[in-house]
Design a protein around this motif. Structure first.
Motif, PDB file in Angstrom:
ATOM      1  N   VAL A  59     -40.350  40.640   5.797  1.00 52.52           N
ATOM      2  CA  VAL A  59     -40.848  39.265   5.889  1.00 52.52           C
ATOM      3  C   VAL A  59     -40.343  38.614   7.181  1.00 52.52           C
ATOM      4  N   SER A  60     -39.107  38.906   7.544  1.00 55.53           N
ATOM      5  CA  SER A  60     -38.548  38.428   8.820  1.00 55.53           C
ATOM      6  C   SER A  60     -37.502  39.424   9.283  1.00 55.53           C
ATOM      7  N   GLY A  61     -37.219  39.409  10.583  1.00 55.73           N
ATOM      8  CA  GLY A  61     -36.295  40.381  11.144  1.00 55.73           C
ATOM      9  C   GLY A  61     -37.026  41.685  11.449  1.00 55.73           C
ATOM     10  N   SER A  62     -36.283  42.778  11.453  1.00 56.37           N
ATOM     11  CA  SER A  62     -36.875  44.091  11.718  1.00 56.37           C
ATOM     12  C   SER A  62     -35.956  45.174  11.168  1.00 56.37           C
ATOM     13  N   ALA A  63     -36.524  46.369  11.032  1.00 60.04           N
ATOM     14  CA  ALA A  63     -35.758  47.484  10.472  1.00 60.04           C
ATOM     15  C   ALA A  63     -36.408  48.794  10.855  1.00 60.04           C
ATOM     16  N   GLY A  64     -35.671  49.865  10.663  1.00 58.70           N
ATOM     17  CA  GLY A  64     -36.186  51.215  10.820  1.00 58.70           C
ATOM     18  C   GLY A  64     -35.973  51.974   9.523  1.00 58.70           C
ATOM     19  N   ILE A  65     -37.036  52.547   8.990  1.00 54.76           N
ATOM     20  CA  ILE A  65     -36.975  53.321   7.749  1.00 54.76           C
ATOM     21  C   ILE A  65     -37.302  54.777   8.067  1.00 54.76           C
ATOM     22  N   GLU A  66     -36.497  55.680   7.556  1.00 54.38           N
ATOM     23  CA  GLU A  66     -36.752  57.106   7.706  1.00 54.38           C
ATOM     24  C   GLU A  66     -37.142  57.676   6.354  1.00 54.38           C
ATOM     25  N   CYS A  67     -38.226  58.418   6.310  1.00 51.48           N
ATOM     26  CA  CYS A  67     -38.588  59.203   5.136  1.00 51.48           C
ATOM     27  C   CYS A  67     -38.291  60.657   5.479  1.00 51.48           C
ATOM     28  N   GLU A  99     -30.465  38.886  13.716  1.00 52.73           N
ATOM     29  CA  GLU A  99     -30.963  37.913  12.741  1.00 52.73           C
ATOM     30  C   GLU A  99     -31.116  38.623  11.400  1.00 52.73           C
ATOM     31  N   PRO A 100     -31.063  37.887  10.300  1.00 50.64           N
ATOM     32  CA  PRO A 100     -31.238  38.543   9.003  1.00 50.64           C
ATOM     33  C   PRO A 100     -32.628  39.167   8.880  1.00 50.64           C
ATOM     34  N   THR A 101     -32.670  40.306   8.245  1.00 55.31           N
ATOM     35  CA  THR A 101     -33.939  40.922   7.868  1.00 55.31           C
ATOM     36  C   THR A 101     -34.159  40.592   6.404  1.00 55.31           C
ATOM     37  N   VAL A 102     -35.267  39.918   6.118  1.00 61.06           N
ATOM     38  CA  VAL A 102     -35.624  39.567   4.741  1.00 61.06           C
ATOM     39  C   VAL A 102     -36.748  40.504   4.315  1.00 61.06           C
ATOM     40  N   TRP A 103     -36.524  41.170   3.196  1.00 61.08           N
ATOM     41  CA  TRP A 103     -37.471  42.115   2.630  1.00 61.08           C
ATOM     42  C   TRP A 103     -38.011  41.565   1.319  1.00 61.08           C
TER      43      TRP A 103
END
Length: 111
Positions: A59-67, A99-103
């Motif tokens: 929803v805000s911020g960013s991230a990296g997800i690995e499958c 910044e916070p990442t909101v999921w």
């Protein structure tokens, strides 16, 4: 009955030392939650392997997800979502440290 309401951006802690998991709605076989990350990542070598399907959106911020099997993390920015089927091993490679990442996450029983 008293309807519940809220705002995903209300009271978002900045710089929390741990990820914060806040259930918004829980029913048998279903959980909707807000997750707040402040630079956290999965520990090295750790993989989630859930018996439930998970649908997650930044929803805000960013991230990296690995499958498991990915050659690089999937970069997620506001509005990006990912459906992770039950038992699909995955991990959080990184979350935004500035910044916070909101999921918004939805966990449900597999079909």
């Amino acid at each position: 009955m008293d309807p519940k309401h809220g705002n995903l951006f209300a009271d978002v802690p900045v710089g929390a030392p741990d990820e914060i998991f806040q259930p918004l709605l829980e029913r048998k076989g279903l959980k909707i939650e807000r997750i707040i990350s402040n630079g956290q990542a999965s520990p090295p070598g750790f993989w989630y392997d859930s018996p439930q399907d998970e649908w997650v959106m930044v929803v805000s911020g960013s991230a990296g997800i690995e499958c498991e099997g990915d050659t690089a993390p999937r970069v997620m920015r506001p509005g990006d979502w990912l459906h992770v089927p039950a038992h699909c091993r995955h991990r959080v490679a990184w979350t935004d440290g500035g910044e916070p990442t909101v999921w918004l996450a939805v966990h449900c029983d597999a079909a």
